[in-house]
Enzyme design. Structure first.
Site, PDB file in Angstrom:
ATOM      1  N   THR A 293      27.206  38.904  22.434  1.00 29.10           N
ATOM      2  CA  THR A 293      28.680  37.289  21.547  1.00 29.10           C
ATOM      3  C   THR A 293      28.832  36.502  23.777  1.00 29.10           C
ATOM      4  OG1 THR A 293      29.635  39.638  20.981  1.00 29.10           O
ATOM      5  CG2 THR A 293      30.998  38.145  21.734  1.00 29.10           C
TER       6      THR A 293
ATOM      7  N   LYS B 137      35.227  40.062  29.297  1.00 27.02           N
ATOM      8  CA  LYS B 137      35.328  38.583  28.750  1.00 27.02           C
ATOM      9  C   LYS B 137      35.039  37.768  27.697  1.00 27.02           C
ATOM     10  CE  LYS B 137      31.254  38.889  27.382  1.00 27.02           C
ATOM     11  NZ  LYS B 137      29.853  39.217  26.061  1.00 27.02           N
TER      12      LYS B 137
ATOM     13  N   LYS C 161      33.112  35.782  15.486  1.00 27.01           N
ATOM     14  CA  LYS C 161      32.751  36.672  16.364  1.00 27.01           C
ATOM     15  C   LYS C 161      34.543  36.869  17.404  1.00 27.01           C
ATOM     16  CE  LYS C 161      32.072  41.209  18.847  1.00 27.01           C
ATOM     17  NZ  LYS C 161      31.136  41.245  19.564  1.00 27.01           N
TER      18      LYS C 161
END
Length: 317
Positions: free
Chosen positions: A96, A246, A171
């Site tokens: 990701t 993050k 995502k």
């Protein structure tokens, strides 16, 4: 069966490769962590000493790494994937990462004659272990189709998302919604408790009503309700606060690049940052509840709650 090169054998890559081995594939793995590499070997992965060694003879290369910088570093340069893999090798990144890094790898792979897809996953460590991840795959349609065949042993859902970087876009947006849901679930759960509701009764109501969400059903932050939730295990990490921070920062960066206001998302990011500043970055992200119930040192706690209540009742200063 295929020969698979796998770069990144951490919390997600480790169990994912175990499922690939169980499906009969030969998996040649590399990780900078000796412990991660040893754990991979224990599940049937063949250890290699470098990216270059791992990709030799591979039909497909998977990367599962923490950040865009890591992905760039293993794809680019004299020691990278693009320099050592055979041109017919399909390249799949399931990390990701930021949109810019994903686009950079797409562009570099295409320029070097490779097929590449961005294929991040949803489902966490439990989904990785169970082989029930959702893959979101962006790239050229033929490459996406071929990637889907390799991904099958690790997944419950494989969803083509469109062209380059759309897997990452899906995502990022999904995780933004997840963490907002988690924050709202934490607030609702703590308030319900303080209003005298039985915690299980409230969960039973919310899980079949308009307050339902995946975060509520799977990651409920109050102990004694959802057995596998981290709240029952001292918030041992299934998905750390650092990783949550993050990911939500990726969404904020993407939002700024598209002039999209994320007022709620930015507030939730600040909550995760407070967890990290409080020394809890390695704990499960559901520990965000400690900022609501006041159990984290330095959290808002009762003082802010009392101030807000006074303001609502017309008694504020």
């Amino acid at each position: 069966m295929a020969t698979v090169a796998w770069i990144g054998l951490g919390n997600m890559g480790g169990p994912m490769t175990a499922n690939m081995v169980a499906a009969g594939h030969t998996v040649n793995g590399f990780d900078l962590s000796a412990d991660a590499l040893a754990a991979g070997v224990a599940s049937g992965v063949t250890a290699t000493s470098s990216v270059a060694e791992a990709v030799q003879g591979a039909d497909v290369v998977f990367t599962m790494l923490p950040k865009g910088d890591h992905v760039r570093s293993v794809y680019f340069g004299d020691a990278g994937i693009l320099a050592h893999a055979a041109k017919e090798t399909l390249l799949i990144d399931s990390s990701t990462i930021d949109i810019e890094s994903a686009q950079a790898v797409h562009d570099a792979a295409a320029a070097a004659g490779f097929r590449f897809v961005d294929a991040p996953v949803s489902g966490g460590m439990s989904g990785a272990a169970a082989g029930t991840l959702t893959f979101m795959i962006g790239g050229e349609s033929g490459a996406v189709k071929d990637a889907s065949a390799f991904i099958s042993p690790m997944s419950a859902n494989i969803i083509p998302t469109g062209g380059a970087t759309t897997g990452q876009a899906a995502k990022i947006c999904n995780n933004l919604m997840l963490f907002i849901n988690l924050a709202s679930t934490s607030e609702g759960a703590v308030l319900a408790d303080r209003l005298g509701l039985d915690k299980k009764v409230f969960w039973d109501i919310a899980s079949v009503s308009s307050g339902d969400s995946w975060a509520l059903r799977t990651w409920y932050p109050i102990a004694g309700v959802v057995p596998n939730a981290a709240s029952n295990h001292d918030f041992a990490p299934t998905f750390t606060a650092e990783l949550a921070n993050k990911d939500i920062n990726l969404a904020i960066a993407a939002a700024r690049s598209t002039d999209t206001p994320l007022e709620i998302g930015e507030h939730v990011q600040q909550m995760f940052q407070r967890l990290i500043d409080g020394g809890q970055g390695g704990k499960d992200c559901t520990m965000i509840v400690s900022l609501v119930d006041g159990s984290l040192p330095g959290a808002a706690g009762n003082n802010d709650a009392e101030t807000n209540a006074a303001a609502i009742n017309g008694k504020g200063k």
